[in-house]
Scaffold this active site. Structure first.
Site, PDB file in Angstrom:
ATOM      1  N   CYS A  55      -3.339   1.589   7.103  1.00 39.07           N
ATOM      2  CA  CYS A  55      -4.121   2.766   6.433  1.00 39.07           C
ATOM      3  C   CYS A  55      -4.827   2.201   5.266  1.00 39.07           C
ATOM      4  O   CYS A  55      -4.227   1.994   4.193  1.00 39.07           O
ATOM      5  CB  CYS A  55      -2.830   3.817   5.786  1.00 39.07           C
ATOM      6  SG  CYS A  55      -3.433   4.951   4.689  1.00 39.07           S
ATOM      7  N   CYS A  58      -4.252   3.934   1.840  1.00 39.25           N
ATOM      8  CA  CYS A  58      -3.201   3.735   1.230  1.00 39.25           C
ATOM      9  C   CYS A  58      -3.265   2.340   0.426  1.00 39.25           C
ATOM     10  O   CYS A  58      -2.748   2.438  -0.812  1.00 39.25           O
ATOM     11  CB  CYS A  58      -2.080   3.328   2.144  1.00 39.25           C
ATOM     12  SG  CYS A  58      -1.776   4.953   3.351  1.00 39.25           S
TER      13      CYS A  58
END
Length: 317
Positions: A55, A58
């Site tokens: 991700c 993230c």
């Protein structure tokens, strides 16, 4: 000028009852989630950063969270959970309504319950706002909020040097805090340090330049410089106005001198008297100058509200 960022100003005393910083940023898995999150949340708010190695957003959000939690000084904890490595835990949390499939996701836990969530990559200002709201809902506050309150109180009490030190401490924690920059500039003005105030204004992040706290401080600095020059002629201007009571241009100059000498109430009253005599004099210059005074003084200044009421009564009578 001794209070600009990076000069290591004196630090304020810790807030009584504030948690002591310890292991405030940790990783958790299926086995440690209970003690690290649910049990710990009975003592303080716990933010859980749900992320995954694949991700990209993230990876942007996690360092911002870590900085914000560190700046919170032990008042909130951060627990990082890799949802890919802990699929069973993620599935369990999904069953209670957490949108784990939409990472990055930050969930705030308190007293064993989910208090709030934040989804998606967010800028640092939004992360700080989220943490501040979480703390507020639990009856606590960020250290920066405590420092800002103390600095503002010191400035209002005439303790400009203490206020400057406190504002500098705040800006060490939050370099993009507009109230901190505006307060710093006003404190330096109160110390009659126009050069230092200029230096502080030059260090304000460009993105904050149009914030009301900055524009008000900028106006206060410009007015301070003008008024200091006018104040030296105050006695002479008083005598001239007494000799020529209908000379509105002299009264206008007298208002600036009075403000420079620190007599805000009389400065406002002098401009109000011009408006009473001729509200359109010099294309409304007295009203424009009075509004400029209000911006420079700030809404909380004791001289602002009474003068603003009088101005409204004059204009709408």
């Amino acid at each position: 000028m001794d209070y600009i960022i990076g000069q290591n100003p004196p630090q304020p005393q810790a807030t009584p009852g504030a948690p002591v910083s310890g292991a405030m940023i940790v990783d958790a898995d299926q086995r440690s989630f209970m003690p690290e999150v649910l049990d710990a949340s009975r003592q303080m708010p716990v933010l859980v950063d749900f992320w995954a190695p694949w991700c990209g957003p993230c990876k942007q959000l996690t360092p911002i969270l870590e900085r914000a939690v560190t700046a919170a000084g032990g008042r909130v904890k951060l627990v990082k959970v890799d949802v890919e490595a802990n699929a069973a835990l993620a599935a369990q949390l999904g069953q209670i309504g957490l949108p784990i499939q939409s990472i990055p996701l930050v969930a705030a836990f308190y007293k064993g319950q989910i208090l709030d969530i934040m989804q998606g990559a967010q800028p640092e200002s939004e992360v700080r706002r989220f943490i501040e709201q979480v703390l507020k809902s639990t009856g606590a506050s960020l250290p920066s909020a405590d420092i800002l309150a103390a600095a503002t109180a010191a400035l209002q009490d005439g303790q400009a040097a203490e206020a400057a030190s406190l504002y500098a401490s705040l800006l060490e924690i939050e370099p993009e805090n507009p109230e901190g920059w505006g307060g710093m500039i006003r404190a330096l003005i109160a110390l009659d340090d126009a050069e230092g105030a200029d230096e502080a204004l030059s260090q304000v992040p460009p993105k904050l330049s149009d914030h009301p706290a900055i524009s008000g401080a900028r106006s206060a600095l410009a007015l301070h410089k003008e008024s200091r020059q006018a104040a030296s002629a105050l006695d002479g201007l008083r005598a001239e106005c007494a000799a020529a009571p209908d000379d509105l241009a002299l009264r206008f100059r007298l208002a600036g001198a009075l403000n420079g000498a620190g007599d805000k109430s009389e400065a406002a009253e002098t401009l109000l008297e011009i408006i009473r005599k001729d509200r359109e004099w010099n294309e409304g210059a007295a009203r424009t100058e009075l509004l400029r005074f209000f911006e420079a003084w700030g809404n909380s200044d004791p001289a602002t509200l009474p003068a603003r009421r009088k101005l409204s009564a004059l204009l709408f009578s």
